[in-house]
Design a protein around this motif. Structure first.
Motif, mmCIF file in Angstrom:
data_model
loop_
_atom_site.group_PDB
_atom_site.id
_atom_site.type_symbol
_atom_site.label_atom_id
_atom_site.label_comp_id
_atom_site.label_asym_id
_atom_site.label_seq_id
_atom_site.Cartn_x
_atom_site.Cartn_y
_atom_site.Cartn_z
ATOM 1 N N GLU A 12 0.809 -1.225 0.000
ATOM 2 C CA GLU A 12 0.000 0.000 0.000
ATOM 3 C C GLU A 12 0.841 1.273 0.000
ATOM 4 O O GLU A 12 0.566 2.210 -0.730
ATOM 5 C CB GLU A 12 -0.951 0.007 1.193
ATOM 6 N N SER A 13 1.860 1.353 0.805
ATOM 7 C CA SER A 13 2.629 2.600 0.916
ATOM 8 C C SER A 13 4.005 2.504 0.254
ATOM 9 O O SER A 13 4.882 3.318 0.527
ATOM 10 C CB SER A 13 2.785 2.977 2.388
ATOM 11 N N LYS A 14 4.188 1.538 -0.618
ATOM 12 C CA LYS A 14 5.473 1.368 -1.291
ATOM 13 C C LYS A 14 5.364 1.755 -2.753
ATOM 14 O O LYS A 14 4.302 1.693 -3.349
ATOM 15 C CB LYS A 14 5.942 -0.085 -1.178
ATOM 16 N N SER A 15 6.494 2.159 -3.310
ATOM 17 C CA SER A 15 6.501 2.529 -4.728
ATOM 18 C C SER A 15 6.822 1.323 -5.614
ATOM 19 O O SER A 15 6.858 1.442 -6.827
ATOM 20 C CB SER A 15 7.518 3.645 -4.974
#
Length: 108
Positions: free
Chosen positions: A66-69
């Motif tokens: 979710e919060s990773k590129s």
């Protein structure tokens, strides 16, 4: 768990009576190796929230990314009539960055 699929892949019915590839550990594809995960949905809203069937399978699969590129991009596939103005959400719900309908591609 995701399995590689080809038109010749043997299919079996799962516990929900849905055809899926027969489990073969040589065909397991780690989520980190996927580029895109097309997610089904029952409804979606203007904030990218999706309502599924209540099992939380996609939320649990997508949570680590979710919060990773890096990692797979989740794209919801829907009909236009599945859009609603707002959906109730829980802390574990993972919104989608893209939802495709026949008439529009929604991006957040």
């Amino acid at each position: 768990m995701f399995l590689r699929y080809a038109p010749t892949t043997p299919l079996v019915y799962n516990q929900y009576k849905i055809l899926e590839p027969r489990l073969d550990k040589q065909m397991i594809c780690p989520v980190a190796d996927l580029d895109i995960i097309f997610t089904p949905l029952v409804a979606f809203d203007e904030q990218g929230q999706r309502l599924g069937m209540g099992g939380g399978y996609y939320d649990r699969t997508l949570a680590p990314w979710e919060s990773k590129s890096t990692g797979p991009i989740a794209i919801g596939l829907a009909h236009d009539c599945q859009q609603v103005s707002a959906l109730p959400t829980e802390s574990w719900d993972i919104p989608l960055s893209t939802i495709m309908t026949p008439s529009k591609i929604w991006r957040w």
